[in-house]
Scaffold this active site. Sequence first.
Site, PDB file in Angstrom:
ATOM      1  N   GLU A  70       1.097  -9.628  11.376  1.00  0.00           N
ATOM      2  CA  GLU A  70       0.915  -9.155   9.999  1.00  0.00           C
ATOM      3  C   GLU A  70       2.284  -8.950   9.337  1.00  0.00           C
ATOM      4  O   GLU A  70       2.517  -9.350   8.204  1.00  0.00           O
ATOM      5  CB  GLU A  70       0.123  -7.839   9.997  1.00  0.00           C
ATOM      6  CG  GLU A  70      -0.130  -7.287   8.606  1.00  0.00           C
ATOM      7  CD  GLU A  70      -1.125  -6.125   8.603  1.00  0.00           C
ATOM      8  OE1 GLU A  70      -1.512  -5.663   9.700  1.00  0.00           O
ATOM      9  OE2 GLU A  70      -1.513  -5.688   7.507  1.00  0.00           O
ATOM     10  N   ASP A  86       0.775  -1.231   0.000  1.00  0.00           N
ATOM     11  CA  ASP A  86       0.000   0.000   0.000  1.00  0.00           C
ATOM     12  C   ASP A  86       0.818   1.298   0.000  1.00  0.00           C
ATOM     13  O   ASP A  86       0.622   2.156  -0.836  1.00  0.00           O
ATOM     14  CB  ASP A  86      -0.921   0.024   1.227  1.00  0.00           C
ATOM     15  CG  ASP A  86      -1.786  -1.232   1.346  1.00  0.00           C
ATOM     16  OD1 ASP A  86      -1.570  -2.192   0.591  1.00  0.00           O
ATOM     17  OD2 ASP A  86      -2.669  -1.241   2.204  1.00  0.00           O
TER      18      ASP A  86
HETATM   19  C1  GLC Z   1      -3.007  -4.558   3.629  1.00  0.00           C
HETATM   20  C2  GLC Z   1      -1.856  -5.084   2.780  1.00  0.00           C
HETATM   21  C3  GLC Z   1      -2.396  -5.936   1.655  1.00  0.00           C
HETATM   22  C4  GLC Z   1      -3.253  -7.047   2.231  1.00  0.00           C
HETATM   23  C5  GLC Z   1      -4.314  -6.508   3.204  1.00  0.00           C
HETATM   24  C6  GLC Z   1      -4.992  -7.625   3.978  1.00  0.00           C
HETATM   25  O1  GLC Z   1      -3.824  -3.704   2.933  1.00  0.00           O
HETATM   26  O2  GLC Z   1      -1.071  -4.043   2.314  1.00  0.00           O
HETATM   27  O3  GLC Z   1      -1.372  -6.469   0.886  1.00  0.00           O
HETATM   28  O4  GLC Z   1      -3.862  -7.766   1.215  1.00  0.00           O
HETATM   29  O5  GLC Z   1      -3.725  -5.639   4.134  1.00  0.00           O
HETATM   30  O6  GLC Z   1      -4.042  -8.429   4.623  1.00  0.00           O
END
Ligand code: GLC
Length: 423
Positions: A396, A166
Site C-alpha cells: 500500500e 486520510d
Molecule cells: C485509504 C487511502 C485512500 C485510498 C483507500 C483505498 O483510505 O488513504 O487514499 O483511496 O485507502 O486504497
Amino acid sequence: MPTDLDGRARAILRANDRAGYTVPNGQVYPFQWNWDSAFVALGFDGFDRDRAWTELETLFRAQWEDGFLPHIVFWQDDPGYFPGPSVWAAGRTPATSGITQPPVAATTLRSLWNSAQSAGESDLYRPRLEALFPRLMAWHRWFRDVRDPDRRGVVMTVHPWETGRDNSPEWDVPGEPIDISNVGDYVRRDTSHLDAKERPTKLEYDRYLALVQFGRALGWDHRAIAAASPFRVADVGMSMILLRANRDLLALAEELGRTAEAAELRELVARAEAGIDWLWDGEKHCWCSRDLLTGRFSGFVTSASFLSFYAGLHGPDKDAAMLTHFERIGDRVRYLMPSLDPDEPGFQMVRYWRGPVWAVVNYMIGTGLDECGYSAQARRMRADTLALIEHSGFQEAYSPVDASASGGGDFSWTAAIWLAWSS
Ligand code: GLC
C-alpha cells in the site's frame, strides 16, 4: 525491468477483480474506491483494454443524479470493513458513501482514449468515450457548483477521507472544531488487519466518524453540508488534481466536438489558474492546503504540494521554490516522495499519511515534473518508485527511509502504477 514483477502485478489486478471493479486490497478495502479505480484502469490498459474501460464504467454506474461520484461503492457488503454501508446510510442502490475523492478519472479517460487511438481502435472505443464524457462533465460541474460555490477556483473538501490522504497533519488544526462528544462506541476493523502504529489514531477516527454522522444527519444533502460543515478545507491535492482533470476533460470535449462543454471547461481552468494562488504559502514558500473557515495555511510541505507541476502551473519563482524543497527532501530520504516533509517533528516513517510514500502520488508528481521539463527530478521519482516495488513488492505504501512496507499488501493501485510506469 524484471518480467516476473509484470506478471505478479497483472496477477494482483486479476485476483482483486470482482467482475467489473477492483478492490484495492481484499481484506482491508473490500469495495470499489473512486480514485483507486482510476489508477487501476491505467494498469489494466496495458494488457486488457476492455477491462480498463469497464473499471471506469462500473464506477460511474454508482454516480448520483446530481453528478456526485462517491468515494466508496459497496457493491456487496463485507463485515471486514468499518464504516460500512449501514453507517453511511446514504439510501442509495448500490450502497455508497456520502463523500467523494480526488477526481483522477478524467485524466485516466484521456489516457485510455489516447492508447485506444494509438492501437487503431478508435472506432471501437469512441461510443464508450461518448457515453462516459457526460458523466465526467456532471461530476466536474458538481465540484464547481457544490464545492466552489463562491467561484474562487479552489475546491472545498468536507472530510479528510475526501482528500485521499486520510490522516495527513494538514487536517489536525482544521479538525479541532469537530465535536466528537457524541460519536459513541464503535469497533474499528482496520487495526484488526494492520498494525495500529501504521494507522490513524483514535482521535482522528473519532473525527472521521463525527463527520460521517454530521453528513448523515443532513441526509447527505451536499449543499447543506458545504454550507455548515465544521470541517471545510481547500486541499492543495484536490485542487491541483481537479485543475489537471479539467484540462484533460477539455481536451476530450474538443476531440468530441462538444463546443459548449469545451467553453465551460475553459472557464473552469481559467478560474482555477487564477484562484489557486490562494494556496501559495509565501512564508513556507510552498503550495499548501488552507482552512476555508479561518484562512489559516497548514504550513506543511506534503507530497500533494508537488502536484503543482501535474496541474500544469508554470511560474519560475514558485517552481524554483518547490524544486528547492524537492532537493532538500531528496537529500534527507532514500526514496521520494514522503507524504510529509521529513524535517517536520511529526514525521513518522510508517504511520500512514505522515511519512510513507505512495506509488500513485509519485506517479502524478513524476508525470507533472516530466511534462514541465524537469526531467532529472522526474527520473528520480520514477526510479525511486520502481526501486520501492522491487525491494518490497506491491505494498500500500512504503517507508521513504528503508522501503519497509506500510499498510496492506498485494495492493491494486501499486500494481497498476508498476504496469503503467515500468515499461
Ligand atoms: C485509504 C487511502 C485512500 C485510498 C483507500 C483505498 O483510505 O488513504 O487514499 O483511496 O485507502 O486504497
